[in-house]
Each structure stands twice: as structure tokens, then as C-alpha cells.
Design a protein around this motif. Structure first.
Motif, short mmCIF file in Angstrom:
data_model
loop_
_atom_site.label_atom_id
_atom_site.label_comp_id
_atom_site.label_asym_id
_atom_site.label_seq_id
_atom_site.Cartn_x
_atom_site.Cartn_y
_atom_site.Cartn_z
N ALA A 52 0.82 -1.21 0.00
CA ALA A 52 0.00 0.00 0.00
C ALA A 52 0.86 1.26 0.00
CB ALA A 52 -0.93 0.01 1.20
N THR A 53 1.97 1.22 0.72
CA THR A 53 2.81 2.41 0.84
C THR A 53 3.92 2.46 -0.21
OG1 THR A 53 4.14 1.26 2.51
CG2 THR A 53 2.39 2.70 3.30
N ALA A 54 4.26 1.32 -0.80
CA ALA A 54 5.36 1.29 -1.77
C ALA A 54 5.02 0.33 -2.91
CB ALA A 54 6.66 0.87 -1.09
N ALA A 55 3.92 0.62 -3.62
CA ALA A 55 3.48 -0.23 -4.73
C ALA A 55 4.55 -0.33 -5.80
CB ALA A 55 2.18 0.29 -5.32
N SER A 56 5.26 0.76 -6.05
CA SER A 56 6.28 0.76 -7.09
C SER A 56 7.42 -0.19 -6.75
CB SER A 56 6.83 2.17 -7.29
OG SER A 56 7.41 2.66 -6.09
N LEU A 57 7.67 -0.39 -5.46
CA LEU A 57 8.72 -1.32 -5.04
C LEU A 57 8.37 -2.74 -5.47
CD1 LEU A 57 11.33 -1.86 -3.39
CD2 LEU A 57 9.86 -2.10 -1.37
N TYR A 58 7.12 -3.11 -5.28
CA TYR A 58 6.65 -4.43 -5.70
C TYR A 58 6.68 -4.58 -7.22
CZ TYR A 58 3.08 -7.79 -7.12
OH TYR A 58 2.40 -8.78 -7.76
N LEU A 59 6.17 -3.58 -7.95
CA LEU A 59 6.08 -3.68 -9.40
C LEU A 59 7.44 -3.60 -10.08
CD1 LEU A 59 2.93 -1.44 -9.91
CD2 LEU A 59 3.07 -3.92 -10.24
N SER A 60 8.46 -3.11 -9.37
CA SER A 60 9.80 -3.03 -9.96
C SER A 60 10.38 -4.40 -10.26
CB SER A 60 10.74 -2.26 -9.03
OG SER A 60 10.98 -2.99 -7.83
N LEU A 61 9.77 -5.45 -9.70
CA LEU A 61 10.25 -6.81 -9.94
C LEU A 61 9.86 -7.30 -11.33
CD1 LEU A 61 9.30 -8.34 -6.47
CD2 LEU A 61 11.57 -7.61 -7.22
N PHE A 62 8.93 -6.61 -11.98
CA PHE A 62 8.42 -7.05 -13.28
C PHE A 62 8.90 -6.10 -14.38
CE2 PHE A 62 5.55 -8.69 -10.10
CZ PHE A 62 5.32 -10.00 -10.52
N ALA A 63 8.60 -6.47 -15.61
CA ALA A 63 9.00 -5.65 -16.75
C ALA A 63 8.29 -4.31 -16.72
CB ALA A 63 8.67 -6.39 -18.06
N GLU A 64 8.88 -3.35 -17.42
CA GLU A 64 8.38 -1.98 -17.39
C GLU A 64 6.94 -1.87 -17.87
OE1 GLU A 64 8.48 1.96 -16.54
OE2 GLU A 64 10.12 0.53 -16.18
N GLU A 65 6.51 -2.74 -18.79
CA GLU A 65 5.16 -2.64 -19.35
C GLU A 65 4.07 -2.90 -18.31
OE1 GLU A 65 4.10 -5.80 -22.13
OE2 GLU A 65 5.79 -6.97 -21.40
N TYR A 66 4.44 -3.46 -17.15
CA TYR A 66 3.47 -3.73 -16.11
C TYR A 66 3.36 -2.60 -15.09
CZ TYR A 66 3.56 -8.53 -17.85
OH TYR A 66 3.47 -9.65 -18.65
N HIS A 67 4.24 -1.62 -15.13
CA HIS A 67 4.33 -0.63 -14.07
C HIS A 67 3.21 0.40 -14.09
CE1 HIS A 67 8.89 -1.29 -13.17
NE2 HIS A 67 8.22 -2.41 -13.26
#
Length: 513
Positions: free
Chosen positions: A328-343
Motif C-alpha cells: 500500500a505504501t510502496a506499490a512501485s517497489l513491488y512492481l519493480s520486480l516485473f517488466a516496465e510494461e506492467y508498471h
């Protein structure tokens, strides 16, 4: 059994199950990451949609027997009716086998139509995926029923080793092998489904051992028809609820693929996959809680059941909120594990789902309490209402807002279901999950993870700094939990240390879990 004994039993079973839940959560996340990395977003979305259809139909084939067995078998065993407990399992397996074969045949025949709905651009590939999965529906259903039977005997180890560790790890290996064997969509789904076969064999072997070693029943066993009627009066409603529950968890992926695109289905799967970490932590507690509460209610130990309910809620929050507060506080941290198209499309859906899951876990295992107190009809109504809301909102929001719309309609349905269950449990049993321990648990997780990570985000910290901050947050959390261990009932975990000490000293054996 005394109340401290029940908490110690939950602690032992929960700790074993938690290890399996951790492996499963990491494995499922790794599987999504692997598929999303190896294959295009379009093919990944079709694969996630096809496996979601498989899991929804698998829930239909199981006919709610997971909860049915966990209610009736412990009750029979607590009253010394071991033969009747075995007959309950027989009464469950036979209908499951017949229904699963029929459903598998229907999926095989309807695969072209479903493929056109899910992915009109690649109908042939999606058809081959669905037909490969159809073959394994009876296998999965039988394996899950047998594992539920072992849990009903108080044994968590079979579920952990077979379903929580062995099968998920084997599925990752199978998907990875497609790099060598070929990248055909049908092969991908086949390698994902194949581990259900050894899982079935292992579950059957383990349950057979438990059945053979059960002590004889002193009184004459009840007639099989009487047992089956008693069992299915409760479980029949749960069968529908189980389908609704699985559909509630998986239907959004299918709807996004059908109403938007397979690519958006892949994005939504990635954006919502973190939920599995919390859900498996919840299951780790609830699967141990179910037979304990069933025995307590059978023996009219309402005080013990209330304590188990409250403590299970506290432990669930302690296990799940670190995940949900972090995302909830750092969604971008989680999504950084995937390819850029998912961000870009994933940040807001992650936030919405994180808040919804925080609410749901804080409400406690209210659906479990409804089921174990014999109110499977209310559970069905709640789940069906949530599913109707989910689908209705999805039809409106997904075509317009895509992935974010799917997240919003799922979040609303989660909140509605838990509010209904909370009110009903309170009215029917006069029990509530609210306690001082729950306040301490929620406060500890928000203080340890929410505050520091939110501050780092506001300061514009980079991804490596956020990862370092997350490690520091985890350390703070462990220290804080040690300080408040008595307030959140973690002292029950001392049973694990006593168990190990007694084994070394060759003391009497404590029941295996």
C-alpha cells in the motif's frame, strides 16, 4: 483439551503450515514472474485466464468437501467414532469423482467457445491450453479432497509437503522446462498441471496410512446413508459457496481477458499477485483453526472457541499486514520486480487491493466461524452476494477503466462479504474477533512498515533504498513483536521449543501435526 493446549496445538500446526504457505507464496509469485518474463503479455494473459478457469471448475468438482470434512471428521473423532469418520471420507470421494469427470468432459468440449471469448486472436492456442487442463480436473479434485481428509485428522504435514511445497515447486520446474522442450502453449499448461498426478498419489498413500492406524470404534458405526445424508446436508451448500469463493478470487482475470484484452489480464495478474502472500498466511492459520474450533463447538466449549477465534485473527494480521502495508505504501517497489510494461497500469490497482485486504484480514476468519458453527447457508449467501457485486461492477468498470476497474470491483466485493460475515457471526454466536491483541497487532505492523516506507516514498527514495528500508522495517518488526509477544499471544509458540526439548530427551511423543 484446555485452552492453552488448543493454542499450543494451533501454534504447532500453524508454524508447519506457515512454512508451506511461505514456499507456496514464493512459488506462485515466481511462476507469475517466470511466465511474464518468458512469454509475451498476450500469451501470459491467456495462460493466466485458462488456469483461472481450471481452478474455478476445480472448486466446483470438489463440491465443498474441504470444509465438509473439516467439520464432520473432527467431530466424529472427538466422540470416538473413527469408523464413521472414515465413512464420511468415502461419502465425499465418490460424488467428487463422478462430478469431476463430467465437468472435465464439458470443458474439453466447450474449449473452442471459451477460447474465443478469452482470446479471439489466438483461439487455437487457447483451446489447446484449456483441453490440456481439462484432463487434470479429476486428478486435482481427488487430491484436494484426500488432503482435506488428512487435515481433518489433525495432520498438517501432508498438505504442507504435498500441496504447499512439492506441487508448486514442481510447477515452476515444469514451466522452466518449456524453455528446453518447446514454447507451445499446450505444453506450457501441461507442464503446469502435470504435478497434480504425483500429488494425488502421495495424498492417497498418506490418508490410507491414517485410516489404517485409527483405533477401532467402540460403538456400532452409523449407517452409511445416514452419515452421507448428514454430511451432504451441510456440505451441499458449501459446494456452491466454494465455487463462488474461487470465482470471486479468479473471475476478475477471466473477465479482464474477455472484456478488455489478454494483455490487460496479464497486467492485472501481476498487479494482484501480491495478494497470494497474504492469503496463504491466512490459510496457514485458518486450516489449523478449523478442526480446533470444530472440536470446541462439538464439546460446547464456547469460551475456548471465542479465544481461538480472537487469537487466530491476531495471528492472521501479524502474518499478512506486513505484506499489505508494504504494497500500500510502496506499490512501485513491488512492481519493480516485473517488466516496465506492467508498471504504469499497476500502481493504483495495487493500492486499492492492499487496502481491501487489510480490512478483510482485520475482520478475522469470520467465514470459518460461520462454517464451523453449522451456518453454511449464510456463508453461501455472503459469497454469492460478493460474487454478484464483483461481476456486476466488473461488467461496468472493466470496459471503461481496465485493470483499475477490476481492482475496484474486487475490493468492493471483498469488503461487502466480510462486513456481512462479521455482523452474522456477532449475531449468531455473540463472538467477535476484536480484542486488545488485535489493536496491538495492527499498530505494530503500521508502525514498523507503514511509517518508514511512506516517509521514504515522500522523500523520493530510489528502488534500492526502498529495498534497504524494507529490510530495516522487518528488523524493527521482529524486535517489536518480541516486546509485545504476550499481548499478541505469541507465547503459545513456546510449545514448539518444549516439543523439540522433549524429543531430545526421549519424552512421550506429542501428536504429529
Amino acid at each position: 483439551m484446555s485452552q492453552p493446549g488448543n493454542l499450543a496445538s494451533m501454534a504447532r500446526g500453524g508454524s508447519v503450515n506457515l512454512v508451506g504457505a511461505a514456499v507456496t507464496g514464493i512459488s506462485q509469485f515466481a511462476l507469475v514472474l517466470l511466465v511474464a518474463t518468458l512469454y509475451s503479455a498476450e500469451l501470459s494473459g491467456a495462460f493466466f485466464a485458462a488456469t483461472s478457469v481450471f481452478l474455478i471448475l476445480g472448486a466446483l468438482c470438489e463440491l465443498g468437501c474441504d470444509v465438509g470434512l473439516l467439520r464432520w471428521v473432527p467431530r466424529h473423532l472427538a466422540l470416538g467414532r473413527t469408523r464413521d469418520a472414515a465413512r464420511c471420507v468415502d461419502a465425499a470421494l465418490i460424488p467428487v469423482a463422478g462430478v469431476s469427470v463430467l465437468v472435465a468432459a464439458g470443458l474439453f468440449a466447450a474449449a473452442p467457445f471459451l477460447a474465443a471469448v478469452l482470446d479471439g486472436a489466438r483461439t487455437g492456442q487457447t483451446t489447446s491450453m484449456l483441453r490440456a487442463l481439462a484432463v487434470f480436473l479429476p486428478v486435482m479434485a481427488a487430491a484436494n479432497v484426500l488432503l482435506a481428509a488428512t487435515r481433518a485428522h489433525g495432520k498438517m504435514r501432508p498438505t504442507v509437503l504435498i500441496d504447499r511445497i512439492g506441487r508448486p515447486v514442481a510447477q515452476i520446474g515444469g514451466v522452466a522446462l518449456t524453455l528446453v522442450l518447446g514454447d507451445e502453449p499446450a505444453l506450457l499448461t501441461l507442464m503446469w498441471a502435470l504435478p497434480y498426478l504425483p500429488a494425488l498419489a502421495a495424498a492417497a498413500w498418506w490418508y490410507r496410512g491414517l485410516r489404517r492406524t485409527s483405533p477401532p470404534q467402540a460403538e456400532p458405526p452409523a449407517a452409511i446413508r445416514t452419515l452421507a445424508a448428514e454430511y451432504w446436508r451441510f456440505t451441499a451448500l458449501r459446494a456452491l459457496a466454494r465455487v463462488c469463493q474461487t470465482a470471486l478470487q479468479r473471475a476478475d482475470i477471466v473477465m479482464v481477458a474477455a472484456l478488455s484484452s489478454p494483455r490487460d489480464a496479464a497486467v492485472y495478474t501481476v498487479a494482484s499477485r501480491f495478494v497470494v502472500f497474504g492469503q496463504l498466511g491466512t490459510q496457514a492459520v485458518q486450516q489449523v483453526m478449523q478442526p480446533v474450533v470444530s472440536r470446541q463447538l462439538a464439546l460446547d466449549d464456547r469460551a475456548g472457541a471465542h479465544q481461538t477465534f480472537s487469537v487466530a485473527t491476531v495471528w492472521t494480521v501479524l502474518l499478512t499486514w506486513p505484506v499489505y502495508v508494504t504494497t500500500a505504501t510502496a506499490a512501485s517497489l513491488y512492481l519493480s520486480l516485473f517488466a516496465e510494461e506492467y508498471h504504469a497500469a499497476g500502481v493504483l490497482p495495487v493500492l486499492v487491493l492492499s487496502l481491501a485486504m487489510m480490512f478483510a484480514t482485520a475482520a478475522g476468519p469470520v467465514d470459518t466461524m460461520l462454517l464451523m458453527s453449522g451456518r453454511s447457508g449464510l456463508s453461501l449467501l455472503n459469497t454469492a452476494a460478493a460474487l454478484v457485486i464483483d461481476v456486476a461492477l466488473g461488467l461496468v468498470l472493466i470496459p471503461r477503466f481496465g485493470v483499475l476497474g477490476a481492482a475496484v470491483n474486487w475490493a468492493v466485493s471483498i469488503v461487502v462479504r466480510n462486513v456481512l460475515s462479521f455482523v452474522q457471526v456477532r449475531a449468531a454466536t455473540e463472538m467477535t474477533p476484536l480484542s486488545r491483541g488485535l489493536a496491538w497487532a495492527t499498530g505494530a505492523t503500521v508502525l514498523s512498515f507503514g511509517g518508514p516506507l511512506l516517509l521514504l516514498r515522500l522523500l523520493g527514495a530510489s528502488t534500492p533504498v526502498l529495498f534497504a528500508g524494507l529490510v530495516a522495517c522487518a528488523a524493527i518488526y521482529v524486535i517489536l513483536l518480541w516486546k509485545i509477544r504476550e499481548r499478541v499471544s505469541l507465547t503459545a509458540l513456546s510449545a514448539l521449543l518444549r516439543r523439540r526439548t522433549r524429543r531430545v530427551a526421549a519424552a512421550p511423543v506429542i501428536e504429529e501435526v
